[in-house]
Structure formats: C-alpha cells, structure tokens
Enzyme design. Sequence first.
Site, PDB file in Angstrom:
ATOM      1  N   CYS A 112       7.013   9.095   9.279  1.00  0.00           N
ATOM      2  CA  CYS A 112       6.004   9.711   8.056  1.00  0.00           C
ATOM      3  C   CYS A 112       5.316  11.082   8.414  1.00  0.00           C
ATOM      4  O   CYS A 112       5.140  11.596   7.702  1.00  0.00           O
ATOM      5  CB  CYS A 112       5.384   8.328   6.630  1.00  0.00           C
ATOM      6  SG  CYS A 112       6.648   7.296   7.049  1.00  0.00           S
ATOM      7  N   HIS A 236      -0.547  11.204   2.830  1.00  0.00           N
ATOM      8  CA  HIS A 236       1.076  10.896   2.994  1.00  0.00           C
ATOM      9  C   HIS A 236       1.139   9.767   1.797  1.00  0.00           C
ATOM     10  O   HIS A 236      -0.303   9.289   1.525  1.00  0.00           O
ATOM     11  CB  HIS A 236       1.234  10.317   4.007  1.00  0.00           C
ATOM     12  CG  HIS A 236       2.377   9.617   3.870  1.00  0.00           C
ATOM     13  ND1 HIS A 236       3.677   9.346   3.131  1.00  0.00           N
ATOM     14  CD2 HIS A 236       2.840   8.608   4.713  1.00  0.00           C
ATOM     15  CE1 HIS A 236       4.209   8.963   3.509  1.00  0.00           C
ATOM     16  NE2 HIS A 236       3.842   7.952   4.199  1.00  0.00           N
ATOM     17  N   ASN A 266       7.100   5.777  -1.846  1.00  0.00           N
ATOM     18  CA  ASN A 266       6.520   6.245  -0.639  1.00  0.00           C
ATOM     19  C   ASN A 266       8.107   6.964  -0.006  1.00  0.00           C
ATOM     20  O   ASN A 266       8.963   6.543   0.709  1.00  0.00           O
ATOM     21  CB  ASN A 266       6.453   5.016   0.455  1.00  0.00           C
ATOM     22  CG  ASN A 266       5.921   5.362   1.900  1.00  0.00           C
ATOM     23  OD1 ASN A 266       6.414   6.756   2.165  1.00  0.00           O
ATOM     24  ND2 ASN A 266       6.151   5.184   2.404  1.00  0.00           N
TER      25      ASN A 266
HETATM   26  O1  UT7 Z   1       4.755   4.948   5.314  1.00  0.00           O
HETATM   27  C1  UT7 Z   1       3.882   4.253   5.875  1.00  0.00           C
HETATM   28  C2  UT7 Z   1       4.954   3.049   6.060  1.00  0.00           C
HETATM   29  N1  UT7 Z   1       4.666   1.967   5.471  1.00  0.00           N
HETATM   30  C3  UT7 Z   1       2.616   1.913   4.987  1.00  0.00           C
HETATM   31  O2  UT7 Z   1       2.147   2.583   5.122  1.00  0.00           O
HETATM   32  C4  UT7 Z   1       2.695   0.086   4.628  1.00  0.00           C
HETATM   33  C5  UT7 Z   1       1.385  -0.174   4.812  1.00  0.00           C
HETATM   34  N2  UT7 Z   1       1.024  -1.435   4.501  1.00  0.00           N
HETATM   35  C6  UT7 Z   1       0.952  -2.054   3.432  1.00  0.00           C
HETATM   36  O3  UT7 Z   1       1.058  -0.820   2.627  1.00  0.00           O
HETATM   37  C7  UT7 Z   1       0.766  -2.943   2.534  1.00  0.00           C
HETATM   38  O4  UT7 Z   1       0.078  -3.962   3.570  1.00  0.00           O
HETATM   39  C8  UT7 Z   1       1.575  -3.268   1.659  1.00  0.00           C
HETATM   40  C9  UT7 Z   1       1.671  -2.695   0.320  1.00  0.00           C
HETATM   41  C10 UT7 Z   1       3.078  -3.626   1.949  1.00  0.00           C
HETATM   42  C11 UT7 Z   1       1.492  -5.179   1.614  1.00  0.00           C
HETATM   43  O5  UT7 Z   1       0.400  -4.976   0.661  1.00  0.00           O
HETATM   44  P1  UT7 Z   1      -0.538  -6.276   1.272  1.00  0.00           P
HETATM   45  O6  UT7 Z   1      -2.082  -6.450   0.333  1.00  0.00           O
HETATM   46  O7  UT7 Z   1      -1.292  -5.819   2.701  1.00  0.00           O
HETATM   47  O8  UT7 Z   1      -0.334  -7.747   1.101  1.00  0.00           O
HETATM   48  P2  UT7 Z   1       0.609  -9.042   2.342  1.00  0.00           P
HETATM   49  O9  UT7 Z   1       1.407  -8.595   2.805  1.00  0.00           O
HETATM   50  O10 UT7 Z   1      -1.027  -9.467   2.886  1.00  0.00           O
HETATM   51  O11 UT7 Z   1       0.882  -9.995   1.094  1.00  0.00           O
HETATM   52  C12 UT7 Z   1       0.229 -10.941   0.426  1.00  0.00           C
HETATM   53  C13 UT7 Z   1       1.286 -11.887  -0.318  1.00  0.00           C
HETATM   54  C14 UT7 Z   1       2.011 -11.951   0.217  1.00  0.00           C
HETATM   55  O12 UT7 Z   1       2.064 -13.818  -0.228  1.00  0.00           O
HETATM   56  P3  UT7 Z   1       1.061 -14.712   0.434  1.00  0.00           P
HETATM   57  O13 UT7 Z   1       1.551 -14.750   1.670  1.00  0.00           O
HETATM   58  O14 UT7 Z   1       0.133 -14.695   0.020  1.00  0.00           O
HETATM   59  O15 UT7 Z   1       1.812 -15.633  -0.913  1.00  0.00           O
HETATM   60  C15 UT7 Z   1       3.775 -12.336  -0.064  1.00  0.00           C
HETATM   61  O16 UT7 Z   1       4.209 -12.989  -0.032  1.00  0.00           O
HETATM   62  O17 UT7 Z   1       1.994 -10.651  -2.098  1.00  0.00           O
HETATM   63  C16 UT7 Z   1       3.315 -11.232  -1.617  1.00  0.00           C
HETATM   64  N3  UT7 Z   1       4.188 -10.106  -1.820  1.00  0.00           N
HETATM   65  C17 UT7 Z   1       4.805 -10.274  -2.821  1.00  0.00           C
HETATM   66  N4  UT7 Z   1       4.528 -10.204  -4.268  1.00  0.00           N
HETATM   67  C18 UT7 Z   1       5.114  -9.103  -4.826  1.00  0.00           C
HETATM   68  C19 UT7 Z   1       4.357  -8.792  -0.985  1.00  0.00           C
HETATM   69  N5  UT7 Z   1       5.722  -8.044  -1.467  1.00  0.00           N
HETATM   70  C20 UT7 Z   1       5.255  -8.534  -2.782  1.00  0.00           C
HETATM   71  C21 UT7 Z   1       5.527  -8.206  -3.754  1.00  0.00           C
HETATM   72  N6  UT7 Z   1       6.040  -8.465  -4.639  1.00  0.00           N
HETATM   73  N7  UT7 Z   1       6.672  -7.085  -3.868  1.00  0.00           N
END
Ligand code: UT7
Length: 311
Positions: A112, A236, A266
């Site tokens: 990225c 980004h 993204n």
């Molecule tokens: O280009 C560079 C690459 N990437 C990035 O910049 C990504 C950086 N990271 C992020 O943007 C965030 O970490 C995410 C958007 C990927 C995830 O958000 P988060 O607030 O960190 O959520 P999390 O991974 O801590 O997950 C929270 C909950 C989990 O459930 P439990 O374990 O709390 O029951 C996940 O399983 O949300 C759940 N979850 C979803 N629920 C509905 C994860 N993905 C989804 C989804 N829909 N698509």
Amino acid sequence: MNAGIHGVGRYVPEQVLTNYDLEKRMDTSDEWIRTRTGIEERRIAPDDIDTSHMAERAARIALDNAGVSGEDVDLIIVATVTPDQPFPSVSCQLQERLGATKAAAMDLSAACSGFMYGIVTASQFIQTGAYRHILVIGVEKLSKITNWEDRNTAVLFGDGAGAVVMGPVSEGKGILSYDLGSDGSGGKHLYQEGDLLYMNGREVFKFAVRQMGESCVNVIDKAGLTKDDIDFLVPHQANIRIMNAARERLNLSEEKMSKTIKKYGNTSAASIGISLAEEVEAGKIKDGDHIVLVGFGGGLTWGAICLKWGK
Ligand code: UT7
C-alpha cells in the site's frame, strides 16, 4: 531542479459491490463495515479488465491532464502487488500500449506504500536532471487475491488505479520533503500466501495509527513547516479510524482530508493516487497549497511526502 506533479488521473471499474451485497455472501453487516472501517461500497474489475488495463486508463488521463504524450515519457514506474503476471511487468505492458518509445520501465513492490515509494523514486531522477517526464501509477486488482470466505479481510478491499505525471517545477514548488521506511519484522501481519491475502487486522491497525501520524509530523518538520501550514491531507484509504487519527495529529478539520474510502474501500497502492486525482478535480487542492500524502502497508512499509502544489 525541483520535482513536482504535472498531471493526475484515476480509473475505477464500473461494477459496484455494496456492503448490502456482501451481507448476502457472508456473515457481516453494513452497520459493522461502515462503523468499523468507513467503507460503504467498493469497485470490482471484471475478468477482462486486469491490472494493466486499469493502469493504462489512469495513465492516459494523467498524460492528457499534464499535456504530455507517450513519446515524451522517460520512465514508467508502476507500484502494484497484483500485476497481470510476474513478468513482463505492468510497466513494460504500458510502455508498449502508450507508445512510450524512449521510456525505461519498472514495477515496484511496496504494497500500500508503493505509490509513495514510486513518487520519491521518480523525484530523484527529476532532481538530478536525468529525466523530465515520469509516469507513476499505483494500481491494484485486489479482488484477484481476496479470500471471499474471510469476512475479516473480504469486506475491506477494492480495485482501481491512480496515476501522476511528474516533472520539473518552479522553485519553492513540488516535493519539499519525504519519509520512507520499513519494518520487515511485521511482515507476518499482512502477506500473500499462494493466491490469497492474509491479515492480522488489529496489529496492522496499531502500527498504522502510530506510523501514519509520525510520518506526517516528520515530513512537515523536514520541510521546515508547521502543522498550521498544511492545507490538505491525502492519506492511504485503509480505515477511516486510522485516517482520522492522522488527521487529528495534524489538527486538521474533517474537510481538509480526502475520504474516498466510502466509495472505493481500500485499493492499496492505488488509493492515494485515486484520492489525489479526485481532490484536484474537485478543486479541493489548489495551486500553492501545502499538502501531505501518507501511506502504510504490507512489508511493513510506510511513506509520506510533503509538497507544495503547482508547477
Ligand atoms: O492497507 C493496509 C492494510 N490494512 C489495514 O489497514 C487494516 C487495519 N485494520 C483494520 O482496519 C481493523 O483492524 C479491521 C477493520 C480489519 C477490523 O476492525 P477491528 O475493530 O480491529 O475489529 P477486530 O478485528 O478486533 O474484530 C472485532 C469483532 C470480532 O468479533 P469478536 O471476536 O469480538 O466476537 C470479529 O470476528 O468483529 C468481528 N468481525 C466482523 N464482524 C462482522 C471481523 N470482521 C467482521 C465483519 N463483519 N466483516
């Protein structure tokens, strides 16, 4: 010789994939995606539009915008992690299609952050006087490597291309400073294995919030400016919460930051180029403005640039 941007261009495929479409394919919701990421929809390229086709479309617009023809281009740099094939490079495919008969061509891999690495690389050739017209394109067809079974990543990404034509600019304008960096120890948090992308979202999130802010402050310092001098931020487009953290670090109001993430998700190496082109077209970035471009991504890598807009 100062190096700056002479023209901008962007291309996104027509097909829109909304959060509601994704709700039908996996266990997710529009509410979760919107509130956790800021994304409402993304574009997906059809089978017959590969990475090089999107790159070519964005490049043609940037060339037109700069008033430069293919024959005038000295170097083509394409930043991508999703080329049509490992080789020949996307940049060589463009060299032929654009009739860039005297251009050197190379692809660059910094995930990225690739567009930041591409612009900084191009600026070196311009500053030394070696080259006068350089095409830099950030482009991804992430839908090729998206794991549609993994809701943690599938909801985030989209396809598209952003391009700039770089060249010499008058004194005081163009690139004032840059900051590039890498941390290979974090490579395990975001990678491709086989045909699919894997990510530890939380780890990348923490890294991104820290690094984006630091890199922005760093380039502003290096340019001899203060936060108050900055007119616009083009980060980004990975997650609105990460972007807002960088914006708040610079004390910028909401309207002074590009937010194309809502429409395109993204798009990795393409996101800063697409956003820059949109903001220039919309008149949000004007001659004489001080702007900061900043990205981070797999590698891990990061890059920021502070520039004064205009030729
Ligand atoms: O280009 C560079 C690459 N990437 C990035 O910049 C990504 C950086 N990271 C992020 O943007 C965030 O970490 C995410 C958007 C990927 C995830 O958000 P988060 O607030 O960190 O959520 P999390 O991974 O801590 O997950 C929270 C909950 C989990 O459930 P439990 O374990 O709390 O029951 C996940 O399983 O949300 C759940 N979850 C979803 N629920 C509905 C994860 N993905 C989804 C989804 N829909 N698509």
